[in-house]
Design a protein around this motif. Structure first.
Motif, short mmCIF file in Angstrom:
data_model
loop_
_atom_site.label_atom_id
_atom_site.label_comp_id
_atom_site.label_asym_id
_atom_site.label_seq_id
_atom_site.Cartn_x
_atom_site.Cartn_y
_atom_site.Cartn_z
N UNK B 30 0.86 -1.24 0.06
CA UNK B 30 -0.02 0.05 -0.11
C UNK B 30 0.83 1.21 -0.07
N UNK B 31 0.17 2.43 -0.14
CA UNK B 31 0.97 3.59 -0.36
C UNK B 31 0.61 4.56 0.89
N UNK B 32 1.47 5.11 1.65
CA UNK B 32 0.85 5.98 2.70
C UNK B 32 0.29 7.20 2.25
N UNK B 33 -0.70 7.72 2.89
CA UNK B 33 -0.97 9.30 2.52
C UNK B 33 -0.48 10.09 3.46
N UNK B 34 -0.85 11.23 3.36
CA UNK B 34 -0.25 12.74 4.16
C UNK B 34 -0.58 12.09 5.76
N UNK B 35 0.50 11.98 6.59
CA UNK B 35 0.17 11.70 7.95
C UNK B 35 0.21 10.11 8.27
N UNK B 36 0.58 9.48 7.43
CA UNK B 36 0.75 7.90 7.51
C UNK B 36 2.28 7.61 7.27
N UNK B 37 2.19 6.44 7.53
CA UNK B 37 3.59 5.75 7.25
C UNK B 37 3.35 4.29 6.69
N UNK B 38 4.36 3.91 5.78
CA UNK B 38 4.38 2.59 5.39
C UNK B 38 5.32 1.82 6.30
N UNK B 77 9.03 -1.77 11.15
CA UNK B 77 10.03 -0.88 10.86
C UNK B 77 9.56 0.01 9.61
N UNK B 78 9.67 1.40 9.83
CA UNK B 78 9.10 2.32 8.91
C UNK B 78 9.99 2.44 7.57
N UNK B 79 9.18 1.94 6.55
CA UNK B 79 9.73 1.88 5.30
C UNK B 79 9.71 3.50 4.69
N UNK B 80 8.52 3.90 4.79
CA UNK B 80 8.36 5.48 4.23
C UNK B 80 7.82 5.94 5.10
N UNK B 81 8.12 7.39 5.51
CA UNK B 81 7.35 8.20 6.37
C UNK B 81 6.67 9.50 5.65
N UNK B 82 5.43 9.50 5.96
CA UNK B 82 4.61 10.96 5.54
C UNK B 82 4.03 11.64 6.86
N UNK B 84 5.44 13.55 10.61
CA UNK B 84 6.64 14.24 11.05
C UNK B 84 7.29 13.58 12.35
N UNK B 85 6.37 12.66 13.17
CA UNK B 85 7.06 12.01 13.84
C UNK B 85 7.70 10.82 13.81
N UNK B 86 7.72 10.28 12.69
CA UNK B 86 8.45 9.05 12.27
C UNK B 86 9.25 9.20 11.17
N UNK B 87 10.48 8.52 11.27
CA UNK B 87 11.46 8.50 10.38
C UNK B 87 11.67 7.21 9.57
N UNK B 88 12.12 7.09 8.56
CA UNK B 88 12.55 5.85 7.88
C UNK B 88 13.50 5.20 8.87
N UNK B 89 13.25 3.84 9.07
CA UNK B 89 14.15 3.26 9.70
C UNK B 89 13.68 2.83 11.09
N UNK B 108 -4.14 4.59 14.24
CA UNK B 108 -4.67 3.31 13.65
C UNK B 108 -4.63 2.16 14.55
N UNK B 109 -5.77 1.27 14.32
CA UNK B 109 -5.80 0.01 15.05
C UNK B 109 -6.04 0.07 16.59
N UNK B 110 -5.95 -1.11 17.19
CA UNK B 110 -6.01 -1.12 18.66
C UNK B 110 -4.85 -0.62 19.42
N UNK B 111 -3.62 -0.66 18.97
CA UNK B 111 -2.53 -0.29 19.69
C UNK B 111 -1.95 1.24 19.29
N UNK B 112 -2.60 1.67 18.18
CA UNK B 112 -2.08 3.13 17.72
C UNK B 112 -0.83 2.89 16.88
N UNK B 113 0.27 3.66 16.94
CA UNK B 113 1.41 3.46 16.50
C UNK B 113 2.44 4.35 17.48
N UNK B 114 3.39 3.43 18.09
CA UNK B 114 4.30 4.33 18.87
C UNK B 114 5.62 3.74 18.49
N UNK B 115 6.90 4.69 18.63
CA UNK B 115 8.03 4.38 18.44
C UNK B 115 8.51 3.52 19.91
N UNK B 116 9.37 2.42 19.48
CA UNK B 116 9.83 1.70 20.50
C UNK B 116 11.05 2.65 21.06
#
Lengths: 339, 339
Positions: B30-38, B77-82, B84-89, B108-116
């Motif tokens: 899939x392709x990430x939109x604005x504010x999303x990450x792949x 792992x973040x492949x593509x970030x759109x 601002x809080x997440x970077x590739x890798x 998104x999802x039950x857990x949301x999205x959080x950096x380790x």
């Protein structure tokens, strides 16, 4: 003074209690010592929990021993007083047991010994203002925590405890649905006790009817019955529901263990709580409960029914009225009128 | 970039889950939109509750739909970030599902999205510091309220949640007894995790052993299993005991309703409480729990086991390891290493 008639436990029951479980005995009328009173029982209280007292198993009270007088709450009259707080003729509440006479003191038995407030008739002291009323009061308010607008479901709703619990919930602004056996009891719930709806477990599909009558789900389930009715109620609990385990009369005469509800995981899904209690833990706060209960009765907000059997010979059979559902409200038996 | 391998739910299970319940599918990345990450999934989490997500019934989360990717927590792992809080890798935790790639955002999802947090390996983020650790932490402390010197019994005690719950109880000064399957798991509980005793439910009479190993009765029962083990535990609860209903794995694959414990009246006799919870209600307080859990690990007070399977093809079978008891601690599956 005459002999002291007694019903003692002769053998432990297997299934329904029969007259054979008890033996009739005549004993001497006991003599009160210093600090004691001689009492004559007037009214005996019958409560489902008494069935458990006949079993030889660990519980919240020791079992009644074979050959011992069957334990029961009672209202009695002081015949002879050797205690400064009690005078001849006083009406008292105590754990009088199935007998005419007993010696008691303020520390004796489960209930201790307390004078009936002036003007309170024995039937009221043993029902709404007695153990069953206090059970309803503390179970519903302390464990159930009903909030205005919430839905409260009560099983055994026409019984001495359930009927008071449901009415307190109504007084607290809840929608109240009761489950009882037969059209007469259900009619009393809606027409006299002011329940919003009633379910006749002998005629209705309880699970389906709870769903229909509790469209916002059940916030508090006050359960006196257990078994299939508990399982049906658990199907309809709301988020953060409180299941108040007061009793489980459906299993009290079981001859083999009766499985519990298959849907306890609904407590997880709904982050809900199931909690048991025994009213004797609240006895030091009974004045507060009685004050509220009296006020609600005086305001016409709290109704009750009393089923008074008569005759010393009928004592054993009267216990079973609770388990066949024949009792209408609080089950009592009158041994004698006050003198 | 390659195809996106997925396991989707093909049909709802009846009893144990088999590979037939899922279908392998290849989809476009899939392709990430604005504010999303792949994201690319690295590790999948396997939890008993996932079995419930496969059923078409009302629960705390909607069921996974037929044809939908099977829901599961993951470290990715973040492949593509759109966003601002997440970077590739970046390594993140989310509800990645049984697939290689997904698009996610903080909501998104039950857990949301959080950096380790820096330095936390994926296996730790998905075990002690993940959902299972947080479940143990909040269930034990918030519902169980263990006090020093009290006795805490844990079922599923060698599992990802039970082992942490028991160790927290030990850290809080309780006597801790665990129930697990097999001598190896029991030995790990006593020799590594510091439990005071362990019961092998496959070899021991659980009811009898609880009685022997908990002479002061059980103040807190942290239950992951239900069924006969719950019934045995209820036989030994102490006054004012807390039964923390975390899970009921014994019934998750049942093809017909499994009756509950026949001794719920022990909750009444013992004025005890049984309460369910879901860890997602505590997610806004997870920082507090993680801080404690990290500190205990650094002090050598908290041990854990991770069972890491490998291979995308093994995903469906890995779920069943939880139900056959083959997993040793937290069940994970590695799809890929971080790049």
């Amino acid at each position: 003074m005459t002999v002291n008639r007694q019903w003692v436990l002769a053998k432990r029951p297997h299934g329904m209690v029969t007259r054979d479980n008890f033996a009739y005995r005549e004993a001497a009328v006991p003599e009160p010592g210093d600090g004691e009173v001689l009492l004559r029982n007037l009214y005996l209280s019958f409560d489902p929990t008494q069935r458990g007292w006949m079993e030889d198993r660990e519980s919240y009270l020791p079992p009644v021993g074979i050959g011992e007088v069957m334990r029961a709450g009672s209202v009695a009259q002081v015949v002879t007083s050797r205690h400064p707080d009690f005078a001849e003729g006083d009406l008292v509440q105590t754990t009088g047991g199935w007998q005419d006479y007993l010696v008691a003191s303020p520390g004796s038995g489960v209930m201790g010994l307390s004078r009936l407030p002036d003007g309170v008739p024995p039937t009221l002291a043993l029902s709404v203002l007695g153990v069953t009323g206090l059970t309803a009061y503390w179970g519903l308010l302390d464990l159930g925590e009903p909030q205005p607008g919430q839905t409260v479901l009560v099983s055994g709703a026409a019984g001495a405890t359930g009927s008071v619990a449901g009415q307190i919930a109504r007084i607290k602004g809840c929608r109240v649905v009761g489950i009882a056996g037969g059209p007469d009891k259900c009619r009393w719930l809606t027409d006299v006790a002011g329940f919003d709806a009633a379910i006749d477990y002998k005629a209705d599909d309880v699970d389906q009817r709870i769903g229909e009558l509790c469209p916002d789900r059940v916030d508090v389930f006050f359960d006196n019955v257990g078994g299939g009715i508990l399982e049906a109620a658990l199907n309809h609990i709301n988020m953060h529901a409180r299941v108040v385990l007061c009793g489980g009369i459906s299993a009290y005469n079981a001859t083999a263990p009766i499985p519990g509800p298959a849907n306890l995981m609904n407590l997880v899904v709904m982050r809900a709580r199931m909690e048991g209690f025994i009213v004797i833990d609240y006895m030091d706060r009974s004045a507060q409960a009685v004050a509220d209960l009296v006020a609600w009765m005086e305001q016409g907000l709290l109704h009750h029914q009393v089923d008074v059997q008569e005759g010393f010979d009928n004592i054993p059979d009267t216990l079973n009225r609770l388990f066949t559902g024949r009792n209408i409200g609080k089950q009592l038996l009158k041994i004698a009128d006050p003198e």
